[in-house]
Write a protein that holds these residues in place. Structure first.
Motif, PDB file in Angstrom:
ATOM      1  N   CYS A  33      31.623  37.048  29.721  1.00 18.47           N
ATOM      2  CA  CYS A  33      32.482  38.232  29.692  1.00 18.47           C
ATOM      3  C   CYS A  33      31.625  39.480  29.531  1.00 18.47           C
ATOM      4  O   CYS A  33      30.791  39.560  28.618  1.00 18.47           O
ATOM      5  N   ILE A  34      31.831  40.432  30.432  1.00 18.03           N
ATOM      6  CA  ILE A  34      31.099  41.697  30.393  1.00 18.03           C
ATOM      7  C   ILE A  34      32.111  42.823  30.231  1.00 18.03           C
ATOM      8  O   ILE A  34      33.115  42.876  30.955  1.00 18.03           O
ATOM      9  N   GLU A  35      31.869  43.703  29.274  1.00 22.17           N
ATOM     10  CA  GLU A  35      32.749  44.856  29.090  1.00 22.17           C
ATOM     11  C   GLU A  35      32.317  45.976  30.021  1.00 22.17           C
ATOM     12  O   GLU A  35      31.137  46.354  30.062  1.00 22.17           O
ATOM     13  N   GLY A  36      33.275  46.495  30.788  1.00 18.77           N
ATOM     14  CA  GLY A  36      32.944  47.576  31.714  1.00 18.77           C
ATOM     15  C   GLY A  36      34.172  48.063  32.457  1.00 18.77           C
ATOM     16  O   GLY A  36      35.235  47.451  32.413  1.00 18.77           O
ATOM     17  N   ASP A  37      33.997  49.189  33.143  1.00 18.95           N
ATOM     18  CA  ASP A  37      35.074  49.847  33.877  1.00 18.95           C
ATOM     19  C   ASP A  37      34.852  49.625  35.371  1.00 18.95           C
ATOM     20  O   ASP A  37      33.730  49.784  35.861  1.00 18.95           O
ATOM     21  N   ILE A  38      35.913  49.269  36.111  1.00 22.77           N
ATOM     22  CA  ILE A  38      35.736  48.991  37.535  1.00 22.77           C
ATOM     23  C   ILE A  38      35.361  50.225  38.349  1.00 22.77           C
ATOM     24  O   ILE A  38      34.956  50.103  39.507  1.00 22.77           O
TER      25      ILE A  38
END
Length: 333
Positions: free
Chosen positions: A54-59
């Motif tokens: 799981c990677i936290e980020g904005d598309i």
């Protein structure tokens, strides 16, 4: 396959992740946790007894997407990330176009730069607008009545134009009807941040004593009991639809299909089923109709069955039972 799952920590995404893992795929979740919480990852891992990436980020962050795709050797993408409130979309149209349309363009640009050409898109039956006939098939005219639906339709058009310009692109567009229910373990389910807007989470909160009553908007429609009818589909059936779609892309090619049960349940039918399952009384009051609501909406699902070999298998009572199991577990998690 290594599958990038944008919005994979959300309600639908978490169930899709479990289904992919159960069938031997490796999902890589990319989520900014605006509509979800990070602790869902641990619950997914508990269900499947595996570690999940799981990677936290904005598309909208294309460099971050390129990095994730390259480092994880991604083969295909299931794109669920986006803002999803119909009422909020009309109040914040710029936000919805920025995330839902702009974010998809960012994702497609990252895919283009990394050579990934297969994507399953989370679309919506809201693209149809007010039904001209029932059941609604994929040839039904599209005429969204809210900004959320407009962003879904515009994204579909972008995908179609891209595939027409370059035959190497393959897209699966899945027009959901009304996802409900939860995983049978009771460990994950629909957990809207703030006050819920959808029917079943509201019914669940009334059954749990968190709110006093259900407000039913419209009791004078031309339906069997006067309340609105919708096509509710179990979230695990929906998750299997994504699996069928990603497999079809790899073997055949692009497609656009409805995902629903092909039948409608009224609000009062859902209330009755939930009362039986939960053994709780669901108090309700009938209010005047809301602007834009229609009497009945349900899907024709023959195309999904003929193309993908997919059909919904879980009935209303199973939808309510898993919803209540999840609601009952939430206070213990």
């Amino acid at each position: 396959m290594n599958i990038l799952l944008t919005g994979g920590a959300g309600y639908i995404g978490s169930h899709v992740a479990i289904t992919l893992l159960e069938y031997g795929h490796r999902p890589v979740i990319f989520d900014n946790f605006v509509n979800s919480t990070s602790n869902v990852i641990a619950r997914i891992e508990l269900i499947v007894n595996k570690t999940i990436d799981c990677i936290e980020g904005d598309i909208r962050d294309m460099p971050a997407l390129i990095k994730v795709i390259k480092e994880n050797k991604i083969d295909a993408v299931i794109h669920l990330a986006g803002l999803k409130s119909v009422s909020e979309s009309n109040e914040k149209p710029l936000d919805y176009f920025s995330v839902n349309v702009g974010g998809t363009i960012s994702l497609l640009q990252a895919m283009k730069k990394t050579g990934v050409r297969h994507l399953v898109f989370s679309s919506s039956a809201t693209v149809y607008g007010e039904p001209r006939y029932l059941p609604i098939d994929e040839s039904h005219p599209t005429n969204p009545t809210n900004v959320y639906g407009e962003t879904k339709l515009q994204t579909e058009l972008i995908l179609r134009n891209l595939s027409e310009s370059d035959a190497s692109w393959k897209f699966g567009c899945l027009r959901y009807f009304n996802p409900v229910g939860a995983h049978h373990s009771g460990l994950i389910g629909e957990a809207p941040l703030g006050r819920p807007n959808n029917l079943m989470p509201i019914i669940a909160s009334v059954a749990a004593g968190e709110r006093g009553e259900l407000k039913i908007f419209g009791g004078d429609y031309g339906t069997k009991d006067g309340t609105g009818i919708r096509d509710y589909v179990h979230v695990m059936d929906l998750a299997r639809g994504h699996l069928a779609s990603i497999n079809y892309l790899a073997k055949v090619g692009s497609h656009l299909v409805n995902l629903g049960t092909g039948m409608g349940y009224s609000v009062l039918e859902v209330v009755g089923a939930y009362q039986q399952i939960s053994c709780k009384t669901i108090p309700y009051s009938v209010e005047k109709r809301r602007s834009g609501d229609v009497a009945a909406v349900y899907a024709n699902t023959k195309l999904a069955e003929s193309l993908l070999g997919w059909r919904a298998t879980q009935n209303l009572y199973e939808m309510c039972a898993t919803s209540w199991a999840w609601k009952s577990q939430q206070s213990k998690i």
